[in-house]
Design a protein around this motif. Structure first.
Motif, mmCIF file in Angstrom:
data_model
loop_
_atom_site.group_PDB
_atom_site.id
_atom_site.type_symbol
_atom_site.label_atom_id
_atom_site.label_comp_id
_atom_site.label_asym_id
_atom_site.label_seq_id
_atom_site.Cartn_x
_atom_site.Cartn_y
_atom_site.Cartn_z
ATOM 1 N N GLU A 16 -4.442 -3.550 -0.457
ATOM 2 C CA GLU A 16 -4.310 -2.153 -0.022
ATOM 3 C C GLU A 16 -2.837 -1.760 0.091
ATOM 4 N N THR A 17 -2.031 -2.624 0.659
ATOM 5 C CA THR A 17 -0.603 -2.333 0.797
ATOM 6 C C THR A 17 0.065 -2.250 -0.572
ATOM 7 N N ALA A 18 -0.304 -3.138 -1.468
ATOM 8 C CA ALA A 18 0.256 -3.105 -2.819
ATOM 9 C C ALA A 18 -0.099 -1.790 -3.512
ATOM 10 N N ARG A 19 -1.360 -1.378 -3.431
ATOM 11 C CA ARG A 19 -1.780 -0.124 -4.050
ATOM 12 C C ARG A 19 -1.056 1.076 -3.455
ATOM 13 N N GLN A 20 -0.915 1.089 -2.131
ATOM 14 C CA GLN A 20 -0.230 2.201 -1.460
ATOM 15 C C GLN A 20 1.232 2.319 -1.899
#
Length: 113
Positions: A16-20
């Protein structure tokens, strides 16, 4: 085995952090795992292999750094090594030691592209 739910949460947070942040692939994940955390590094690796498939971290390398146990003795006012939770101070023998390191499980960093 609580390591499975821990690793599921790690993968969820990492992806999720990577996508954000606009990343499409996670190359590596580095974790800090305290020796007093009651978490088995071998079990984490096993669970990592199971839960990363089908995610953007599918091919990411996993590195686990072991963090030594450490505490602050309230009686002799020293930082001391801890071999067990709620252990006695190795210098004065008293049991008033506050753990300051060694029980953590945290994502230290993630490499993405």
């Amino acid at each position: 085995m609580h390591e499975m739910s821990l690793m599921e949460s790690v993968i969820e947070i990492v992806c999720e952090t990577a996508r954000q942040n606009g990343a499409s692939t996670v190359k590596s994940v580095r974790l800090d795992v305290g020796v007093l955390s009651h978490v088995s590094p071998d079990a984490l690796v096993f669970c990592y292999e199971a839960v990363r498939h089908g995610t953007i971290a599918e091919n990411a390398a996993l590195e686990i750094n072991r963090i030594a146990g450490e505490g602050w003795c309230l009686d002799c006012t020293k930082t001391v090594a801890l071999e067990e939770r709620f252990g006695a101070c190795p210098d004065c023998g008293r049991l008033r030691v506050q753990m300051t390191a060694g029980d953590e499980l945290k994502i230290k960093d993630v490499e993405v592209i």
